[in-house]
Design an enzyme around this catalytic site. Structure first.
Site, PDB file in Angstrom:
ATOM      1  N   LYS A  37       0.830  -1.201   0.000  1.00  0.00           N
ATOM      2  CA  LYS A  37       0.000   0.000   0.000  1.00  0.00           C
ATOM      3  C   LYS A  37       0.864   1.250   0.000  1.00  0.00           C
ATOM      4  O   LYS A  37       1.793   1.380   0.801  1.00  0.00           O
ATOM      5  CB  LYS A  37      -0.926   0.026   1.222  1.00  0.00           C
ATOM      6  CG  LYS A  37      -1.821   1.266   1.291  1.00  0.00           C
ATOM      7  CD  LYS A  37      -2.779   1.199   2.458  1.00  0.00           C
ATOM      8  CE  LYS A  37      -2.169   1.672   3.755  1.00  0.00           C
ATOM      9  NZ  LYS A  37      -1.983   3.154   3.800  1.00  0.00           N
ATOM     10  N   ASP A  64      -3.639   4.221  -1.743  1.00  0.00           N
ATOM     11  CA  ASP A  64      -4.604   4.615  -0.710  1.00  0.00           C
ATOM     12  C   ASP A  64      -4.601   6.137  -0.564  1.00  0.00           C
ATOM     13  O   ASP A  64      -4.016   6.681   0.370  1.00  0.00           O
ATOM     14  CB  ASP A  64      -4.238   3.936   0.611  1.00  0.00           C
ATOM     15  CG  ASP A  64      -5.262   4.191   1.702  1.00  0.00           C
ATOM     16  OD1 ASP A  64      -6.420   4.496   1.371  1.00  0.00           O
ATOM     17  OD2 ASP A  64      -4.886   4.082   2.886  1.00  0.00           O
ATOM     18  N   LYS A  66      -7.622   7.936  -0.648  1.00  0.00           N
ATOM     19  CA  LYS A  66      -8.911   8.322  -0.043  1.00  0.00           C
ATOM     20  C   LYS A  66      -9.470   9.575  -0.718  1.00  0.00           C
ATOM     21  O   LYS A  66      -9.756  10.588  -0.072  1.00  0.00           O
ATOM     22  CB  LYS A  66      -8.755   8.530   1.465  1.00  0.00           C
ATOM     23  CG  LYS A  66      -8.288   7.280   2.215  1.00  0.00           C
ATOM     24  CD  LYS A  66      -8.202   7.547   3.706  1.00  0.00           C
ATOM     25  CE  LYS A  66      -7.781   6.303   4.467  1.00  0.00           C
ATOM     26  NZ  LYS A  66      -6.372   5.947   4.234  1.00  0.00           N
ATOM     27  N   ASP A  69     -13.540  14.735  -3.317  1.00  0.00           N
ATOM     28  CA  ASP A  69     -13.554  16.036  -3.968  1.00  0.00           C
ATOM     29  C   ASP A  69     -14.795  16.102  -4.859  1.00  0.00           C
ATOM     30  O   ASP A  69     -15.636  15.191  -4.811  1.00  0.00           O
ATOM     31  CB  ASP A  69     -12.272  16.224  -4.789  1.00  0.00           C
ATOM     32  CG  ASP A  69     -11.819  17.680  -4.849  1.00  0.00           C
ATOM     33  OD1 ASP A  69     -12.673  18.549  -5.109  1.00  0.00           O
ATOM     34  OD2 ASP A  69     -10.615  17.949  -4.654  1.00  0.00           O
ATOM     35  N   THR A 120     -10.279   3.897  11.119  1.00  0.00           N
ATOM     36  CA  THR A 120     -10.085   3.127  12.353  1.00  0.00           C
ATOM     37  C   THR A 120      -9.600   3.990  13.508  1.00  0.00           C
ATOM     38  O   THR A 120      -9.612   3.550  14.656  1.00  0.00           O
ATOM     39  CB  THR A 120      -9.092   1.969  12.130  1.00  0.00           C
ATOM     40  OG1 THR A 120      -7.875   2.489  11.587  1.00  0.00           O
ATOM     41  CG2 THR A 120      -9.658   0.932  11.191  1.00  0.00           C
ATOM     42  N   ARG A 211       2.819  -0.414  10.531  1.00  0.00           N
ATOM     43  CA  ARG A 211       3.846  -0.212  11.548  1.00  0.00           C
ATOM     44  C   ARG A 211       4.341  -1.478  12.248  1.00  0.00           C
ATOM     45  O   ARG A 211       5.539  -1.567  12.554  1.00  0.00           O
ATOM     46  CB  ARG A 211       3.369   0.834  12.563  1.00  0.00           C
ATOM     47  CG  ARG A 211       3.502   2.251  12.036  1.00  0.00           C
ATOM     48  CD  ARG A 211       2.774   3.274  12.890  1.00  0.00           C
ATOM     49  NE  ARG A 211       1.334   3.246  12.658  1.00  0.00           N
ATOM     50  CZ  ARG A 211       0.478   4.094  13.197  1.00  0.00           C
ATOM     51  NH1 ARG A 211       0.911   5.029  14.024  1.00  0.00           N
ATOM     52  NH2 ARG A 211      -0.816   4.026  12.920  1.00  0.00           N
TER      53      ARG A 211
END
Length: 232
Positions: A37, A64, A66, A69, A120, A211
């Site tokens: 990603k 990714d 997102k 607009d 999340t 992470r």
């Protein structure tokens, strides 16, 4: 987008600052992982060039961004992503029906459009801050129905909505789930998290993991531990 083994269910989030770091991580993990990603941090720093370099390794790319607009702008951005050759691209479903339709109609090269429901990092207090008094589950389902009716290919939602979304839509859509944290990793700024095995048990098709892998001193070891947790 069919995944049949544990490693195919993991998308490693390249949450690093530079193209050099990203490509080095992809090359280190390519024997284990095929999907990566690229999000806002890396794309803002390096642009389309990093997407091309990761694709050049033979890996798949989940872009990714997102997108959220006006419909025309989102449609043009989707066209640009399609020309890059990415396999997945995210849009924010809160952009509304016309924006979602613009994205769906602009996709090409079998690129999948994924609709983001609620991040999340958000909880019901977050929703109240922006004027939404409903429960998270209800808001996620409302957005998901809007996206699916408009023709998106998959949904991005926390593992806690997985069972609800799978029950509602069956195998019609793919579920891509972030907020994955093993028992040995820190949760960071994400609030609605779950273990890899737990998320798969809720119906997830793909697990987005950043992470716990990218900040581990031995990323290959971290991937191996996660694969062991998941099993086949």
């Amino acid at each position: 987008m069919t995944n049949t083994k544990a490693a195919d269910k993991i998308i490693v989030a390249l949450d690093v600052a530079t193209k050099k770091e990203a490509v080095a991580l992809v090359e280190e993990l390519r024997e284990q992982i095929s999907f990566f990603k690229i999000g806002l941090q890396l794309y803002t720093a390096e642009g389309p060039a990093v997407v091309r370099e990761v694709l050049a390794t033979g890996a798949n790319v989940f872009l990714d961004l997102k997108l959220h607009d006006i419909p025309n702008t989102v449609g043009r951005a989707v066209e640009s992503a399609g020309r890059l050759g990415v396999q997945m691209l995210t849009i924010h479903l809160c952009g509304g029906r016309n924006m979602i339709l613009a994205a769906v109609q602009a996709r090409e090269n079998n690129m999948s459009i994924l609709g983001v429901t609620v991040l999340t990092s958000a909880d019901e207090e977050t929703l109240r801050e922006i004027g939404i008094s409903d429960k998270i589950d209800n808001h996620v389902l409302r957005l998901a129905k809007l996206g699916v009716e408009a023709g998106i290919d998959g949904l991005v939602a926390s593992p806690y909505e997985g069972k609800m979304l799978r029950t509602q839509f069956g195998a019609k859509i793919k579920l891509v789930v972030p907020g994955i944290r093993s028992s040995w990793s820190e949760t960071g700024d994400q609030r609605r998290v779950m273990t890899p095995r737990g998320a798969l048990d809720t119906g997830a098709d793909y697990l987005v993991i950043g992470r716990p892998i990218t900040t581990h001193p031995q990323p290959r070891e971290a991937v191996a531990k996660i694969l062991d947790e998941i099993g086949d």
